[in-house]
Scaffold this active site. Sequence first.
Site, mmCIF file in Angstrom:
data_model
loop_
_atom_site.group_PDB
_atom_site.id
_atom_site.type_symbol
_atom_site.label_atom_id
_atom_site.label_comp_id
_atom_site.label_asym_id
_atom_site.label_seq_id
_atom_site.Cartn_x
_atom_site.Cartn_y
_atom_site.Cartn_z
ATOM 1 N N ARG A 252 -3.533 -2.402 -1.008
ATOM 2 C CA ARG A 252 -2.583 -2.096 -2.080
ATOM 3 C C ARG A 252 -3.260 -1.350 -3.223
ATOM 4 N NH1 ARG A 252 0.918 -7.440 -3.277
ATOM 5 N NH2 ARG A 252 0.466 -6.790 -5.402
ATOM 6 N N ARG B 180 -3.624 -7.847 -14.505
ATOM 7 C CA ARG B 180 -2.570 -8.722 -13.956
ATOM 8 C C ARG B 180 -2.783 -10.167 -14.414
ATOM 9 N NH1 ARG B 180 -3.469 -6.686 -7.995
ATOM 10 N NH2 ARG B 180 -1.766 -7.984 -7.241
ATOM 11 N N ARG C 257 -7.867 -8.271 0.716
ATOM 12 C CA ARG C 257 -6.514 -8.260 1.312
ATOM 13 C C ARG C 257 -6.201 -6.912 1.961
ATOM 14 N NH1 ARG C 257 -1.467 -9.921 -2.220
ATOM 15 N NH2 ARG C 257 -2.330 -8.376 -3.646
ATOM 16 N N LYS D 42 1.035 -16.518 -2.839
ATOM 17 C CA LYS D 42 2.500 -16.683 -2.869
ATOM 18 C C LYS D 42 3.133 -16.112 -1.600
ATOM 19 C CE LYS D 42 2.752 -14.358 -6.790
ATOM 20 N NZ LYS D 42 1.318 -14.115 -7.027
ATOM 21 N N ARG E 79 9.031 -13.904 -14.352
ATOM 22 C CA ARG E 79 7.630 -13.759 -14.775
ATOM 23 C C ARG E 79 7.483 -13.688 -16.282
ATOM 24 N NH1 ARG E 79 5.501 -11.036 -9.757
ATOM 25 N NH2 ARG E 79 3.324 -10.630 -10.107
#
Length: 216
Positions: A160, A171, A127, A13, A88
């Site tokens: 993160r 998640r 990431r 995203k 969400r």
Amino acid sequence: MNILIMGPAGAGKGTMSDLILKEYDIPHISTGDMLRENVRNETELGKEAKGYMDAGKLVPDDLINAMVEKRLQEPDCKKGYLLDGFPRTLVQAEAFEKITERIGKPVESVLALNVGWDVLVDRITGRRVCPKCKAIYHIKNKPSRVEGICDVCGSPLQQRRDDTVEQLKVRMDEYDKSTKPVIDFYREKGVVSDIDASVSAENTFAQVKKALGKVA
Ligand code: AP5
């Protein structure tokens, strides 16, 4: 243009939002980035949100709805919005319907990014992000020129806190339980475009441009 970009953690995203911004002049509003900023600045909202975020759980709806409504009143949103990570839950979607009615900016396009589990694990664990300018990297797919340093602003890159396989599972459960029904809510309105986001960023963006071409 009034756009929502949706998809599970690591679907791309943020990566697609950066590319969309280069072509369309609208603000990118990421509820995840806004929350992380509040956590960093130790605001009241940040203190409340931190525990949920670290656990991979969703932050309570009332906190998020108020934060988004305030942000959408800023002058740059007169042109429209690219909302990343909101709504969400169905409670957020229903609150957002009322907000968009009030500001006269109904959702025109929902980009639903679809990616399988194995690819998500690879993307999340690889990431790296810049805490300062928010640039997104990946150790294999999009490495920085100098390892561990942001190409854009020279800050040290970070991983993160929620980017672990354990948190990703939580998640994903949250996504399946709470966010998929939101996509169905917009599907009934006929504004959803399904995107195969398991392919390269370039090929994903080609599909995004095609989808946005319908409302541009
Ligand atoms: P948020 O920050 O929104 O996180 P997320 O939804 O889990 O999504 P991510 O940011 O992890 O992934 P992304 O899809 O943006 O992927 P990216 O482009 O970085 O939310 C974090 C937390 O905040 C939530 O868990 C929750 O606690 C809270 N929160 C936020 N909004 C909320 C709300 N509305 N209500 C309640 N709570 C809320 O890409 C990932 C990696 O893959 C990168 O390394 C990238 O380089 C790479 N990559 C991306 N696309 C490709 C591609 N096509 N090919 C190869 N590599 C790719």
